[in-house]
Every structure is written in structure tokens, then in C-alpha cells.
Design a protein around this motif. Structure first.
Motif, PDB file in Angstrom:
ATOM      1  N   PHE A 163       0.545  -0.999  -0.147  1.00  0.00           N
ATOM      2  CA  PHE A 163      -0.036  -0.198  -0.162  1.00  0.00           C
ATOM      3  C   PHE A 163       0.494   1.655   0.013  1.00  0.00           C
ATOM      4  CE2 PHE A 163      -3.318  -2.702   1.544  1.00  0.00           C
ATOM      5  CZ  PHE A 163      -3.846  -3.022   1.034  1.00  0.00           C
ATOM      6  N   GLY A 164       2.045   0.744  -0.142  1.00  0.00           N
ATOM      7  CA  GLY A 164       2.996   2.414   0.233  1.00  0.00           C
ATOM      8  C   GLY A 164       3.479   2.693   1.769  1.00  0.00           C
ATOM      9  N   ALA A 165       4.940   2.894   1.071  1.00  0.00           N
ATOM     10  CA  ALA A 165       5.557   3.469   2.350  1.00  0.00           C
ATOM     11  C   ALA A 165       4.787   4.632   2.859  1.00  0.00           C
ATOM     12  CB  ALA A 165       6.925   3.681   2.768  1.00  0.00           C
ATOM     13  N   GLU A 166       4.199   5.701   2.671  1.00  0.00           N
ATOM     14  CA  GLU A 166       3.665   6.535   3.377  1.00  0.00           C
ATOM     15  C   GLU A 166       2.334   6.352   4.052  1.00  0.00           C
ATOM     16  OE1 GLU A 166       1.295  10.810   2.319  1.00  0.00           O
ATOM     17  OE2 GLU A 166       2.810   9.605   0.670  1.00  0.00           O
ATOM     18  N   ARG A 167       1.268   5.576   3.151  1.00  0.00           N
ATOM     19  CA  ARG A 167       0.133   5.546   3.888  1.00  0.00           C
ATOM     20  C   ARG A 167       0.446   3.985   5.129  1.00  0.00           C
ATOM     21  NH1 ARG A 167      -4.596   5.119   5.930  1.00  0.00           N
ATOM     22  NH2 ARG A 167      -5.645   3.247   5.434  1.00  0.00           N
ATOM     23  N   VAL A 168       1.874   2.954   5.250  1.00  0.00           N
ATOM     24  CA  VAL A 168       1.899   2.578   6.266  1.00  0.00           C
ATOM     25  C   VAL A 168       2.573   3.332   7.432  1.00  0.00           C
ATOM     26  CG1 VAL A 168       3.389   0.561   7.452  1.00  0.00           C
ATOM     27  CG2 VAL A 168       2.704   0.557   4.868  1.00  0.00           C
ATOM     28  N   LYS A 169       3.223   4.028   7.105  1.00  0.00           N
ATOM     29  CA  LYS A 169       3.540   4.704   8.135  1.00  0.00           C
ATOM     30  C   LYS A 169       2.152   5.831   9.077  1.00  0.00           C
ATOM     31  CE  LYS A 169       6.934   5.558   9.835  1.00  0.00           C
ATOM     32  NZ  LYS A 169       8.000   4.473  11.095  1.00  0.00           N
ATOM     33  N   GLU A 170       1.492   6.041   8.334  1.00  0.00           N
ATOM     34  CA  GLU A 170       0.832   6.480   8.257  1.00  0.00           C
ATOM     35  C   GLU A 170      -0.778   6.441   9.539  1.00  0.00           C
ATOM     36  OE1 GLU A 170      -3.479   9.238   6.002  1.00  0.00           O
ATOM     37  OE2 GLU A 170      -2.766   6.778   5.607  1.00  0.00           O
ATOM     38  N   VAL A 171      -0.783   4.512   9.011  1.00  0.00           N
ATOM     39  CA  VAL A 171      -1.576   3.912   9.592  1.00  0.00           C
ATOM     40  C   VAL A 171      -1.325   4.011  11.480  1.00  0.00           C
ATOM     41  CG1 VAL A 171      -1.851   2.124  10.137  1.00  0.00           C
ATOM     42  CG2 VAL A 171      -2.974   3.050   7.863  1.00  0.00           C
ATOM     43  N   GLU A 172       0.809   3.247  10.952  1.00  0.00           N
ATOM     44  CA  GLU A 172       0.960   3.015  12.527  1.00  0.00           C
ATOM     45  C   GLU A 172       0.585   4.844  13.438  1.00  0.00           C
ATOM     46  OE1 GLU A 172       5.575   2.089  13.851  1.00  0.00           O
ATOM     47  OE2 GLU A 172       5.765   3.857  12.406  1.00  0.00           O
ATOM     48  N   ALA A 173       1.073   5.678  12.385  1.00  0.00           N
ATOM     49  CA  ALA A 173       1.105   7.194  13.672  1.00  0.00           C
ATOM     50  C   ALA A 173      -0.291   7.746  13.380  1.00  0.00           C
ATOM     51  CB  ALA A 173       1.542   8.536  12.918  1.00  0.00           C
ATOM     52  N   LYS A 174      -1.483   7.951  13.041  1.00  0.00           N
ATOM     53  CA  LYS A 174      -2.755   7.789  13.720  1.00  0.00           C
ATOM     54  C   LYS A 174      -3.282   6.936  13.822  1.00  0.00           C
ATOM     55  CE  LYS A 174      -2.372  11.860   9.936  1.00  0.00           C
ATOM     56  NZ  LYS A 174      -2.667  11.597   8.773  1.00  0.00           N
ATOM     57  N   ASP A 175      -4.071   5.372  13.306  1.00  0.00           N
ATOM     58  CA  ASP A 175      -4.580   4.480  13.553  1.00  0.00           C
ATOM     59  C   ASP A 175      -4.602   4.195  14.623  1.00  0.00           C
ATOM     60  OD1 ASP A 175      -6.278   4.610  11.096  1.00  0.00           O
ATOM     61  OD2 ASP A 175      -4.828   5.147  10.487  1.00  0.00           O
ATOM     62  N   PHE A 176      -3.371   3.745  15.016  1.00  0.00           N
ATOM     63  CA  PHE A 176      -2.293   2.193  15.735  1.00  0.00           C
ATOM     64  C   PHE A 176      -1.999   2.964  16.856  1.00  0.00           C
ATOM     65  CE2 PHE A 176      -1.699  -0.859  12.699  1.00  0.00           C
ATOM     66  CZ  PHE A 176      -3.075  -1.161  12.403  1.00  0.00           C
TER      67      PHE A 176
END
Length: 574
Positions: free
Chosen positions: A180-193
Motif C-alpha cells: 500500500f506504499g511506505a507513506e500509507r503504512v507510516k500514516e496508519v502507524e502514526a494515526k490509527d495505531f
């Protein structure tokens, strides 16, 4: 708490109202299932494990492999046991509910009896009950969770991100998530998780300064026992999947670095150290022999349903190595008795999730219905009817793979078709309607484009040889993931024990030997090279067109290679 007899009778009553015929065999199935879910607590540290769910929120059918060959030192060893060999090794009676869960034997008959497996609503019911009876228990997610369905693709994985939060995942590592792309993974880590789920991966760094991309490990206190969970993401992500999706991240098998992380966690007071891995079982077994101080490896990637942990001896002691299957079909439960800073004993069960025999959690069920609602009509589109069983899992072509290859040849006008050796993808029973959702279960990726190229016979052989070495290299550290590329049109033989470059033999097309100098039109899909973006229509469009035209899908003869030198190998089913 364990499910009691009264609860089981209530579940069966609901199932009967829903049309499930309670024959005497089904009543016997209920008794067996009662034994499956009666799991008294043990010790003071409990770790629950899921892996390779591949975005399957609802119950599905999933057939275990008939071919899972082990080579070199892994020949005849766990996890390379199938069918009767698997049952004999673990003492499981044929015809039992566990025999159905862990093998391909009598699959259609038993699938009709026991019903579908997995489903996050049913999984959550069991997770909640086990956590209630095991205070402080952690739920570990081994990765390949966000990818594998049309719904996940269309929501940019948000359906699975929210489902994992609701399920109660505590720690996870990664593989297909990166597509899903590096930016998407880091977004989930920082916001959702943030504050709820930790992503750990000690082997992922930036390509410029080798800075860690994720936390290498976390330490959680379980009933006064510090437990370290060290992450090991799939080491060949930029090779098996597009590099351009994670251009600034480096991966790899980094034993020295892993050893340093384990040692550091021990120095910080961890009394138990586990590795949450997406290496694949063979790689984990080798790693366990080389890295000391690890108590348990919770593995994923190869989708092996490992009934009991393999005990690996190393210079520092022993490591338990597990793997918890795929598609939400299993939940691993590891109970440890830790006293005076050391593990005194353990109990382990890999529990199948039978949707007919575990009530659905209402909150998760409502969430799934809500997230699916905008896409329900698209997912439900009927495409064709399956005359026979359609499945994918195995070292070589499954019947679903053959449908994809046949479609590529027919629609793209190719001589030969290649389809990736993906392990994910749900199973269709004979007579079942194939919907768009089922098709997307086989094809939903972020780089789905079809290709049509000219290749010489020599180039085709080189492709097959390269993939064969990835699968059958006797050194697990050179196995870069996936099963053998699926092939349409072309027939060949394979000797898995041969040297690199000599495994592929007897290549023929339409009964004639493949000419190494002649060019052939070869269709494929899922190109990893960035220059192949938008090369052709997404593969699901091609297969959907083919299925609509066929109306009824018939596989007259499964196109599998002649396997040389594997007589008596317990990874080869009859």
C-alpha cells in the motif's frame, strides 16, 4: 472462559435455524468442536497469534495444500507434511474435525459438514474469551493482514486497520502491508495505531543512513513478567513485491542485528523474548538455530498450519518455532509458565476457527456489515458457476490458478500464461457461484496490471529456473517467498533436488518441444518493475470477462508439472 455445553447447544440451534442440517455427523462434529475450544489456562504468560489473514473479514472455505515439498535438510520435516503424513505425525484421526482443518483430505465432503472457517466476528469471540481467562494476554499479528480482498483494496486497507483495532491486536509485523506504499503504512502507524497497536520490525531501515523505520521491539509486562516482542518483517519485500512502493526502505535477513536486539531486550529486563516473524517456516527454523536467547518464534508467510511447535536447539538453549496458518482460519495460543525469570513449561494449541461452532461477536459483525455496505453489490456480482473445486494453495498450479492462466491465454491471445505463485486466495466448492468478491480474493493487489510480452523458449526456461530456485534452494535463506509460478499452456517436468539451472526439463507446448530460439507470446500479471505500471488492464477485468463468457467453469485436466525424484516425500499427497 471456555465455551460450555449449553453454549454449544445454543450455537447449534442458531445454526439449524440458519439452514445447517444437524445430522448425526454434525452432532459428532459439535462434540469434537467442544473439545477444540475447551482450553483451560496454564501458567502466567499467554500470547495469542494470528498471521496471514489476507483481509478476509468474513468466513470462507480454505483448502490446505496437497503438495508442500521439503528439500535438503527440510525433506520430510515439519512443515513439509501433507495429508495422511501430517495426520500420522501428529496422531490425528482421519475424518476428524482436526483432520479437516489441517489437511486437504476429503475436503469437499467435510467442508459441507463443518462449514466455513475464519471470520473476524467469530475470531473476536474466541479472542475475547481467551483474554478473559488469561489476564494480560497479548494478541500478536504476523502480517499479511491488510491485503487480499477487494474491500481492502478499495478502502486502502482501512477496513482491516479498523478491524484489527476492534479485534484487540497488540503488536504486529509486516509484509504485504508495504504494497500500500511506505507513506500509507507510516500514516496508519502514526494515526490509527497510536497508543493501541505497535508495529515492530528490527530488519527494516532507511536506505540512506540505515535508520530504523519501525521499533525493533517492544517490552510488555504480563502479570509481572517483562516480555519482549521483536519484529522480523518479510526480508525480501523489495524483491517479491515492487521496490518502487518502498523506495527508501531496506530489508533483509540480519541475524547479527536480530541477536543485538534480543540481547538488548534481555539487558533491559525481558524475562521472555519472542520473535514475531514473517520469514516463512523454513527460514525461522534456520534462524532459531543461529540466534540465541529467543524463547519462541511466532512465524508467518508460508501459511503453514503447524499443529505443535518445532523445538530447535542452539548454542544458548532451545527455541520453539510455530506458524499459524492463514486466512483467519487459526488462532495460536501459547501459554508459558514463567518463574524466577525463566520458562518452566508451556502449552500450545493451534485452534481452527469454525464459523458454525463459534458465535459471531455482535460488535465485530456490525462493523463488518457497515464497512461492506457501500461495496456489497459490486462484490456480489455473479460471474460463473464452478463445476469442480477451485483452490490455489500448493507448490504448483491449483485449479483457481489454472482459471486465471486460461483466462489470460484466451483473452490476451497468448501462447503461454504465467501467474504468480501467491499462497493467498479462498476456495470455491463445486456448484458454488463465483462472484466478483471471490475473483478479487485471488487478484486484489495494488499492482494488478496484465502484461503481454514476447519471450524466447530460453528466456521462459530461465524464468522457471529462477522461481524454482527461490522455492527449492536447499538453503532456506535463499528462498525468497511464494510457490512455483503458475503456468498455462506450457507443460514441463521439474526435479526440485537438481542444481540451479537444471531443475526444469521436458518443456513442451501443444505436444512439441519448446524451441529455445523461437519467440512465444506470454501473458502475465502483477509486474514488479515500475516501468510496467499500467501495462495492461487489471487482471480481474480479464478473468471476469472470461468467466462471464464461460458461465460454467470446467477444469478438464490440472496443468501441473511431472515431479522428478520426490517419490515417497511426505510433502507430496496422493
Amino acid at each position: 472462559m471456555a465455551m460450555n455445553r449449553r453454549e454449544f447447544l445454543q450455537v447449534l440451534a442458531v445454526a439449524a435455524a440458519g439452514g445447517w442440517s444437524l445430522t448425526s455427523n454434525a452432532e459428532q462434529a459439535a462434540k469434537e468442536a467442544e473439545q477444540l475450544y475447551n482450553l483451560p489456562p496454564f501458567g502466567n504468560v499467554s500470547l495469542l497469534h494470528i498471521t496471514d489473514c489476507h483481509a478476509q473479514l468474513r468466513p470462507i472455505y480454505f483448502r490446505e495444500p496437497q503438495v508442500n515439498l521439503g528439500v535438503g535438510s527440510m525433506a520430510g520435516q515439519v512443515p513439509h507434511l501433507v495429508g495422511e503424513h501430517f495426520l500420522k505425525h501428529y496422531g490425528i484421526p482421519r475424518g476428524s474435525i482436526e483432520a479437516h482443518a489441517f489437511t486437504y483430505l476429503d475436503f469437499v465432503e467435510k467442508a459441507k459438514l463443518y462449514g466455513k472457517v475464519g471470520g473476524f466476528a467469530h475470531l473476536r469471540t474466541l479472542v475475547k474469551r481467551l483474554k478473559a481467562s488469561r489476564p494480560g494476554a497479548l494478541l500478536l499479528d504476523g502480517g499479511d493482514t491488510w491485503q487480499g480482498s477487494g474491500l481492502s483494496l478499495w478502502t486502502n486497507a482501512q477496513d482491516m486497520v479498523d478491524a484489527c483495532k476492534l479485534l484487540g491486536v497488540d503488536v504486529m509485523t509486516l509484509h504485504w502491508e508495504a504494497t500500500f506504499g511506505a507513506e500509507r503504512v507510516k500514516e496508519v502507524e502514526a494515526k490509527d495505531f497510536a497508543g493501541q497497536i505497535d508495529i515492530v520490525a528490527q530488519n527494516v531501515h532507511t536506505t540512506d543512513f540505515e535508520d530504523p523505520v519501525f521499533k525493533p521491539y517492544v517490552i510488555k509486562n504480563i502479570n509481572g513478567v517483562p516480555v519482549a516482542i521483536v519484529g522480523q518483517a518479510f526480508p525480501y519485500t523489495p524483491v517479491a513485491n515492487p521496490r518502487w512502493l518502498v523506495p527508501e526502505w531496506s530489508y533483509g535477513i540480519k541475524d547479527q542485528q536480530l541477536q543485538a536486539a534480543v540481547d538488548q531486550a534481555r539487558a533491559e529486563g525481558a524475562q521472555v523474548v519472542v520473535v514475531l516473524s514473517h520469514n516463512g517456516m523454513d527460514v525461522d527454523l534456520k534462524m532459531a538455530s543461529r540466534v540465541t536467547g529467543v524463547d519462541v518464534i511466532f512465524g508467518g508467510h508460508t501459511h503453514d498450519g503447524v499443529y505443535q511447535p518445532v523445538v530447535v536447539e542452539n548454542a544458548g538453549g532451545k527455541t520453539l518455532v510455530t506458524n499459524a496458518g492463514s486466512n483467519g482460519k487459526f488462532l495460536g495460543v501459547m501459554d508459558l509458565d514463567v518463574k524466577n525469570g525463566k520458562i518452566q513449561g508451556y502449552r500450545y494449541r493451534l485452534i481452527p476457527i469454525f464459523a458454525n461452532l463459534l458465535p459471531a461477536d455482535p460488535e465485530m459483525e456490525a462493523y463488518i456489515a457497515k464497512v461492506r455496505a457501500p461495496y456489497e453489490s459490486k462484490l456480489a456480482e455473479p460471474l460463473a458457476v464452478a463445476e469442480g473445486l477451485l483452490y490455489r494453495r500448493g507448490n504448483f498450479n491449483g485449479t483457481w490458478d489454472q482459471v486465471i492462466c486460461d483466462a489470460l491465454i484466451a483473452v490476451r491471445g497468448a501462447d503461454i500464461a504465467f501467474s504468480p505463485g501467491f499462497r493467498w486466495g479462498t476456495t470455491i466448492l463445486p456448484g458454488q457461484t463465483i462472484t466478483m468478491e471471490h475473483l478479487l480474493d485471488q487478484t486484489a493487489i495494488t499492482y494488478p496490471w496484465s502484461t503481454l510480452t514476447e519471450m524466447t523458449g530460453a528466456q521462459i526456461k530461465n524464468v522457471l529456473e529462477d522461481v524454482a530456485d527461490n522455492l527449492f534452494n536447499p538453503d532456506p535463506y535463499y528462498q525468497q517467498g511464494g510457490d512455483m509460478v503458475r503456468v498455462g499452456g506450457l507443460k514441463y517436468a521439474i526435479d526440485p533436488n537438481a542444481l540451479m539451472g537444471q531443475r526444469i526439463q521436458e518443456m513442451t507446448l501443444n505436444g512439441k518441444p519448446l524451441d529455445p530460439n523461437k519467440k512465444y507470446k506470454v501473458a502475465g500479471w502483477a509486474p514488479v518493475a515500475e516501468e510496467s505500471r499500467e501495462a495492461g488492464p487489471p487482471v480481474w477485468e480479464i478473468v471476469a470477462e472470461y468467466l462471464r463468457a464461460q458461465k460454467t467453469v470446467r477444469i478438464k485436466e490440472l496443468n501441473v508439472p511431472r515431479i522428478i525424484g520426490m517419490e515417497g516425500n511426505p510433502g507430496l499427497g496422493l
